[in-house]
Design an enzyme around this catalytic site. Structure first.
Site, PDB file in Angstrom:
ATOM      1  N   HIS A   1      -1.928  -7.473   5.928  1.00  0.00           N
ATOM      2  CA  HIS A   1      -3.132  -7.196   5.125  1.00  0.00           C
ATOM      3  C   HIS A   1      -4.251  -6.476   5.850  1.00  0.00           C
ATOM      4  CE1 HIS A   1      -6.270  -7.375   2.105  1.00  0.00           C
ATOM      5  NE2 HIS A   1      -7.023  -8.125   2.873  1.00  0.00           N
TER       6      HIS A   1
ATOM      7  N   HIS B   1      -2.668  -6.138  -3.622  1.00  0.00           N
ATOM      8  CA  HIS B   1      -2.602  -4.913  -4.423  1.00  0.00           C
ATOM      9  C   HIS B   1      -1.356  -4.852  -5.306  1.00  0.00           C
ATOM     10  CE1 HIS B   1      -6.129  -3.016  -2.726  1.00  0.00           C
ATOM     11  NE2 HIS B   1      -5.714  -3.311  -1.517  1.00  0.00           N
TER      12      HIS B   1
ATOM     13  N   ASN C   1       0.828  -1.214   0.000  1.00  0.00           N
ATOM     14  CA  ASN C   1       0.000   0.000   0.000  1.00  0.00           C
ATOM     15  C   ASN C   1       0.858   1.258   0.000  1.00  0.00           C
ATOM     16  OD1 ASN C   1      -1.616  -1.994   2.256  1.00  0.00           O
ATOM     17  ND2 ASN C   1      -2.722  -1.348   0.427  1.00  0.00           N
TER      18      ASN C   1
ATOM     19  N   HIS D   1      -0.009 -12.834   3.823  1.00  0.00           N
ATOM     20  CA  HIS D   1      -0.910 -11.719   3.553  1.00  0.00           C
ATOM     21  C   HIS D   1      -2.321 -12.266   3.374  1.00  0.00           C
ATOM     22  CE1 HIS D   1      -1.149  -7.462   2.442  1.00  0.00           C
ATOM     23  NE2 HIS D   1      -2.128  -7.820   1.642  1.00  0.00           N
TER      24      HIS D   1
ATOM     25  N   HIS E   1      -4.253  -4.483   8.412  1.00  0.00           N
ATOM     26  CA  HIS E   1      -3.822  -3.180   8.943  1.00  0.00           C
ATOM     27  C   HIS E   1      -4.170  -3.005  10.424  1.00  0.00           C
ATOM     28  CE1 HIS E   1      -3.478  -1.031   4.765  1.00  0.00           C
ATOM     29  NE2 HIS E   1      -3.084  -2.299   4.715  1.00  0.00           N
TER      30      HIS E   1
HETATM   31 FE   FE2 Z   1      -3.657  -6.422   1.339  1.00  0.00          FE
END
Ligand code: FE2
Length: 256
Positions: free
Chosen positions: A172, A68, A40, A147, A174
């Site tokens: 992943h 991502h 990210n 993740h 957060h």
């Molecule tokens: Fe992620």
């Protein structure tokens, strides 16, 4: 061997915090290996070669990724030129990049979960196959950036690899979890490390736009939030002779 795994770095605020705090932590804890999840790091979604290099100059030995991975269009053409940047191991085989590397004498693997995520190849089987392929050449110290979304799947991987990996560190969501521990055969496990990103946010993103999304169901442009930044990481101490983890502790900081 002291290994620091740093949770998902969110956008510029996250990168600034990494640049400020990582060199301090490196000295403070005499770190031998630093792994940073960068999925990210580019505006909150994806990674670029330039930003991967920036994280590297801040002290990351390996930059890992996640679902991502290809959000920034340029990255698919850049990743093969970066020997320290990983993409998840269990993407389809025609994807560029690679899912593992050896850094500072340790094996580092990045894999994606499948529960509440896009349908990837089986990470459990693929990691078994990787270990079989590496055989005796596999380094003793082995770290997996796992993740994934669901705590059940995260715990399952920890138990699957107990005694075969030094650490299975979650990324992943957060949101840091309080379950860091060493399993009976020496694998350090934490469901989620957390993030390096704006504290007053929803997973690092601006609260107003995410709330709007939940309340209307309509697509919104997500912006990285501002304000103070949380820095979430875990420190794993590994016995290099056996590959077993001695301990895993959370290292959490705030950065204004
Ligand atoms: Fe992620």
């Amino acid at each position: 061997m002291k290994v620091l795994f740093v949770g998902d770095v969110v956008g510029r605020p996250g990168r600034r915090a990494v640049a400020a705090l990582l060199p301090v932590l490196k000295t403070e804890h005499a770190l031998d290996l630093v792994i940073v999840n960068g999925e990210n790091a580019a505006g909150g979604a994806g990674l670029t070669a330039e930003i991967a290099k920036e994280l590297r100059s801040s002290g990351a030995d390996v930059v890992t990724n996640g679902n991502h991975v290809w959000d920034q269009r340029s990255f698919k053409d850049e990743i093969d030129g970066l020997d320290f940047a990983l993409r998840p191991l269990n993407l389809p085989p025609n994807n560029p990049g690679r899912g593992w590397c050896v850094s500072r004498g340790a094996l580092v693997v990045n894999a994606l979960g499948r529960v509440f995520m896009a349908n990837m190849d089986d990470p459990f089987r693929m990691i078994d196959e990787l270990l079989a392929e590496l055989g005796e050449t596999a380094p003793r110290v082995r770290i997996l950036d796992w993740h994934a979304e669901a705590t059940s799947e995260k715990l399952a991987m920890g138990w699957h690899l107990d005694g075969r990996f030094s650490a299975v560190v979650g990324s992943h969501t957060h949101v840091p979890t309080a379950d860091a521990r060493v399993l009976p055969h020496g694998t350090a496990l934490v469901c989620d490390t957390g993030m390096v990103g704006p504290r007053d946010s929803i997973l690092g993103m601006d609260t107003a736009t995410i709330l709007q999304r939940f309340r209307t169901g309509m697509p919104q442009r997500f912006d990285v939030a501002g304000g103070p930044v949380v820095f979430n990481s875990v420190l794993v101490d590994v016995d290099e002779a056996t590959g077993r983890a001695r301990s895993i502790v959370r290292v959490d900081r705030e950065f204004a």
